[in-house]
Design an enzyme around this catalytic site. Structure first.
Site, PDB file in Angstrom:
ATOM      1  N   ASN A  85       0.748  -1.233   0.000  1.00  0.00           N
ATOM      2  CA  ASN A  85       0.075   0.060   0.050  1.00  0.00           C
ATOM      3  C   ASN A  85       1.024   1.166  -0.166  1.00  0.00           C
ATOM      4  O   ASN A  85       2.028   1.204  -0.393  1.00  0.00           O
ATOM      5  CB  ASN A  85      -1.167   0.122   1.295  1.00  0.00           C
ATOM      6  CG  ASN A  85      -2.484   0.639   0.586  1.00  0.00           C
ATOM      7  OD1 ASN A  85      -2.429   1.627   0.239  1.00  0.00           O
ATOM      8  ND2 ASN A  85      -3.454  -0.549   0.773  1.00  0.00           N
ATOM      9  N   ARG A  86       0.420   2.313   0.439  1.00  0.00           N
ATOM     10  CA  ARG A  86       0.982   3.414   0.255  1.00  0.00           C
ATOM     11  C   ARG A  86       1.499   4.026   1.654  1.00  0.00           C
ATOM     12  O   ARG A  86       1.020   4.009   2.388  1.00  0.00           O
ATOM     13  CB  ARG A  86      -0.118   4.837  -0.240  1.00  0.00           C
ATOM     14  CG  ARG A  86      -0.580   4.349  -1.696  1.00  0.00           C
ATOM     15  CD  ARG A  86      -1.561   5.147  -2.125  1.00  0.00           C
ATOM     16  NE  ARG A  86      -2.036   4.794  -3.454  1.00  0.00           N
ATOM     17  CZ  ARG A  86      -2.928   3.847  -3.708  1.00  0.00           C
ATOM     18  NH1 ARG A  86      -3.324   3.052  -2.813  1.00  0.00           N
ATOM     19  NH2 ARG A  86      -3.210   3.430  -4.887  1.00  0.00           N
ATOM     20  N   HIS A 111       3.619   0.036  -2.620  1.00  0.00           N
ATOM     21  CA  HIS A 111       4.148  -1.297  -2.806  1.00  0.00           C
ATOM     22  C   HIS A 111       5.375  -1.646  -2.762  1.00  0.00           C
ATOM     23  O   HIS A 111       5.864  -2.556  -3.684  1.00  0.00           O
ATOM     24  CB  HIS A 111       3.241  -1.958  -3.886  1.00  0.00           C
ATOM     25  CG  HIS A 111       1.851  -2.154  -3.724  1.00  0.00           C
ATOM     26  ND1 HIS A 111       1.275  -2.252  -2.608  1.00  0.00           N
ATOM     27  CD2 HIS A 111       0.761  -2.214  -4.734  1.00  0.00           C
ATOM     28  CE1 HIS A 111      -0.355  -2.402  -2.705  1.00  0.00           C
ATOM     29  NE2 HIS A 111      -0.623  -2.367  -4.079  1.00  0.00           N
ATOM     30  N   HIS A 180      -0.914  -9.890  -3.935  1.00  0.00           N
ATOM     31  CA  HIS A 180      -1.722  -9.097  -4.694  1.00  0.00           C
ATOM     32  C   HIS A 180      -2.461 -10.082  -5.753  1.00  0.00           C
ATOM     33  O   HIS A 180      -2.716  -9.430  -7.016  1.00  0.00           O
ATOM     34  CB  HIS A 180      -0.876  -7.834  -5.186  1.00  0.00           C
ATOM     35  CG  HIS A 180      -1.591  -6.564  -5.453  1.00  0.00           C
ATOM     36  ND1 HIS A 180      -2.874  -6.581  -6.247  1.00  0.00           N
ATOM     37  CD2 HIS A 180      -1.489  -5.315  -4.994  1.00  0.00           C
ATOM     38  CE1 HIS A 180      -3.303  -5.391  -6.255  1.00  0.00           C
ATOM     39  NE2 HIS A 180      -2.639  -4.577  -5.416  1.00  0.00           N
ATOM     40  N   ALA A 181      -3.052 -11.036  -5.463  1.00  0.00           N
ATOM     41  CA  ALA A 181      -3.728 -11.911  -6.462  1.00  0.00           C
ATOM     42  C   ALA A 181      -5.291 -11.067  -6.939  1.00  0.00           C
ATOM     43  O   ALA A 181      -5.813 -10.565  -5.920  1.00  0.00           O
ATOM     44  CB  ALA A 181      -4.000 -13.220  -5.990  1.00  0.00           C
ATOM     45  N   TYR A 182      -5.494 -11.227  -8.152  1.00  0.00           N
ATOM     46  CA  TYR A 182      -6.550 -10.594  -8.643  1.00  0.00           C
ATOM     47  C   TYR A 182      -7.486 -11.705  -8.881  1.00  0.00           C
ATOM     48  O   TYR A 182      -7.320 -12.593  -9.673  1.00  0.00           O
ATOM     49  CB  TYR A 182      -6.423  -9.823 -10.078  1.00  0.00           C
ATOM     50  CG  TYR A 182      -5.791  -8.534  -9.934  1.00  0.00           C
ATOM     51  CD1 TYR A 182      -6.583  -7.282 -10.184  1.00  0.00           C
ATOM     52  CD2 TYR A 182      -4.478  -8.204  -9.537  1.00  0.00           C
ATOM     53  CE1 TYR A 182      -5.950  -6.183 -10.029  1.00  0.00           C
ATOM     54  CE2 TYR A 182      -3.813  -7.103  -9.363  1.00  0.00           C
ATOM     55  CZ  TYR A 182      -4.553  -6.002  -9.503  1.00  0.00           C
ATOM     56  OH  TYR A 182      -4.059  -4.792  -9.492  1.00  0.00           O
ATOM     57  N   GLN A 279      -7.151  -4.621   2.562  1.00  0.00           N
ATOM     58  CA  GLN A 279      -7.473  -3.585   1.441  1.00  0.00           C
ATOM     59  C   GLN A 279      -8.407  -4.449   0.387  1.00  0.00           C
ATOM     60  O   GLN A 279      -7.750  -5.359  -0.106  1.00  0.00           O
ATOM     61  CB  GLN A 279      -6.090  -3.174   0.558  1.00  0.00           C
ATOM     62  CG  GLN A 279      -6.361  -2.592  -0.764  1.00  0.00           C
ATOM     63  CD  GLN A 279      -6.787  -1.105  -0.505  1.00  0.00           C
ATOM     64  OE1 GLN A 279      -6.225  -0.340  -0.136  1.00  0.00           O
ATOM     65  NE2 GLN A 279      -8.029  -0.762  -1.094  1.00  0.00           N
ATOM     66  N   GLU A 307      -6.176  -7.900  -0.093  1.00  0.00           N
ATOM     67  CA  GLU A 307      -5.095  -7.819   0.258  1.00  0.00           C
ATOM     68  C   GLU A 307      -4.766  -7.778   1.673  1.00  0.00           C
ATOM     69  O   GLU A 307      -4.793  -6.588   2.182  1.00  0.00           O
ATOM     70  CB  GLU A 307      -4.197  -6.631  -0.470  1.00  0.00           C
ATOM     71  CG  GLU A 307      -4.238  -6.585  -1.932  1.00  0.00           C
ATOM     72  CD  GLU A 307      -4.229  -5.093  -2.480  1.00  0.00           C
ATOM     73  OE1 GLU A 307      -3.295  -4.391  -2.226  1.00  0.00           O
ATOM     74  OE2 GLU A 307      -5.097  -4.530  -3.205  1.00  0.00           O
TER      75      GLU A 307
END
Length: 342
Positions: A85-86, A111, A180-182, A279, A307
Site C-alpha cells: 500500500n501507500r 507497494h 496481490h492476486a486478482y 485492502q 490484500e
C-alpha cells in the site's frame, strides 16, 4: 488428507536488463485446487478451483508467459513489499533519521517502490505440500533501512492455500507484506465481478484523502458509500464499487472475511488472516489494454483483490497498529485462502 503434489519446471529467462536469471514455475496440486507459483515475485500465476459442477477454472488474472510479467502490470499475483500500500510522500522518520523512498504513485510510494519484491527473483525450496521462497533485501534497497531476510511459504492442503510471511532485520524497518492476486471466481477472463457477493467482517475502515492516504481517522464499519456489505449478510458487489478503495480492518489478531459467490459457478473463497488490515480493491485501474491468459482482456472491475496487510501509512500514524520490525524480533504472518463449491 492426501499429500499435495509439488512439481517444478523452467518458466523462462529474465532479460539482461532485469538482472538475467532463470525463472522457475512450481505447481502444487491437491484434489480440489491447482496452484502455479513463480520464483519471480512469488507470483501466483494460476489458481484452478473446482466449481459446483466439478469443473476446474483458473480464478486469478495473469499472463501465459514470462514476458507479460516483466512488462509493466498491476502486481498480478505478486508478493509486494517491503511495505504494501501507500506511504505518504514516501517519507518517514526512524530513530531521528529521515528516510526518502521512491515516489511511484503520484506523491506517494506504493507497494515497495520502483523495484519492489514483486519484480525480483526469489530462491525457491520445496517443502512438504508446498514451496518456500527466500530473499535478502539489502540495506538501503528502495530507500529502506536494514538487511531484511524474508521467507514466503505457500502450502496447499485440500482446498486451503496458506501463505506464511516471515522476516528478520538488522536495523529497525517498516514492513507489511501481502499477496496481490486478482480474483474472478467465475474464471479469469470473465467480464466483471458484478455477480459476486461479498461479506467482510470488519469493525472499522479508514477514510482516505484524494491521494488515497488514510486521513488518520478510524470510521465505524457500515455500508455507506462502499457498495458492499460489511459485518452483514453477503451483498452484491454491484456497480457501486465505482472508485472505492476500501481498507477494512479489525482489532483482534485472527479474523476472517469471506466473499465471492458467483451464483453460476458456486465457487466460494474464504479468507482468514493474522494481519490487522485488509485492502479490498475492485480493479478500478484495469482498462482492457493488457492481454492476459488465453488472450483474455481484463477490463475495469473484472477482478477483485483481498490484500491482507498492515494499515496503510502506519509508519506515519502513531495511533495505527505498529508496522515496525526491530532486530531480534520476527515478523510472522499467515493468510489462508479457502476454496470450496456450494
Amino acid at each position: 488428507g492426501a499429500m499435495t503434489e509439488v512439481m517444478r519446471e523452467a518458466f523462462g529467462q529474465l532479460p539482461r536488463e532485469e538482472g538475467g536469471g532463470r525463472v522457475e514455475k512450481f505447481v502444487l496440486r491437491s484434489d480440489s485446487v491447482k496452484v502455479e507459483l513463480l520464483s519471480l515475485g512469488c507470483i501466483v500465476a494460476a489458481l484452478e478451483a473446482k466449481g459446483r459442477d466439478g469443473a476446474f477454472a483458473d480464478v486469478v488474472l495473469g499472463f501465459d508467459s514470462l514476458e507479460g510479467y516483466t512488462k509493466k502490470h498491476p502486481f498480478f499475483g505478486a508478493v509486494v513489499g517491503r511495505v504494501a500500500n501507500r506511504i505518504a510522500k514516501g517519507r518517514f522518520t526512524l530513530d531521528g533519521q529521515e528516510y526518502q523512498l521512491v515516489l511511484n504513485n503520484g506523491p506517494n510510494s506504493l507497494h515497495g517502490g520502483a523495484r519492489g519484491f514483486d519484480k525480483v527473483l526469489w530462491s525457491p525450496e520445496v517443502v512438504p505440500n508446498g514451496i518456500r521462497f527466500f530473499r535478502l533485501s539489502p540495506d538501503g534497497e528502495e530507500g529502506y533501512p536494514g538487511d531484511l531476510k524474508v521467507w514466503v511459504t505457500y502450502t496447499l492442503c485440500g482446498g486451503e492455500l496458506a501463505i506464511n510471511y516471515r522476516a528478520q532485520t538488522s536495523k529497525t524497518t517498516p514492513i507489511s507484506l501481502t499477496n496481490h492476486a486478482y480474483f474472478n471466481l467465475a474464471g479469469q477472463g470473465s467480464r466483471d465481478i458484478y455477480d459476486h457477493e461479498i461479506s467482510i467482517e470488519a469493525d472499522s475502515y479508514l477514510p482516505v484523502d484524494d491521494t488515497k492516504i488514510p486521513t488518520g481517522s478510524i470510521a465505524q464499519a457500515g455500508t455507506e458509500g462502499l457498495g458492499l456489505s460489511v459485518n452483514r449478510a453477503p451483498g452484491p458487489v454491484g456497480r457501486g464499487v465505482g472508485g472505492s478503495q476500501v481498507r477494512l480492518l479489525r482489532h483482534s489478531q485472527a479474523y476472517w472475511f469471506w466473499g465471492a459467490r458467483p451464483p453460476a459457478t458456486g465457487r466460494t473463497l474464504e479468507v482468514h488472516t493474522t494481519q490487522p488490515g485488509l485492502q479490498f480493491y475492485t480493479a478500478n485501474n484495469l482498462d482492457g489494454s493488457l492481454e492476459g491468459k488465453g488472450s483474455a482482456a481484463y477490463p475495469k472491475h473484472s477482478a477483485f483483490c483481498l490484500e491482507t496487510q498492515g494499515w496503510p501509512d502506519a509508519i506515519n500514524k502513531p495511533h495505527f497498529p505498529d508496522s515496525l520490525l526491530r532486530p531480534q524480533e520476527e515478523y510472522n504472518h499467515t493468510t489462508w485462502l479457502v476454496f470450496s463449491a456450494a
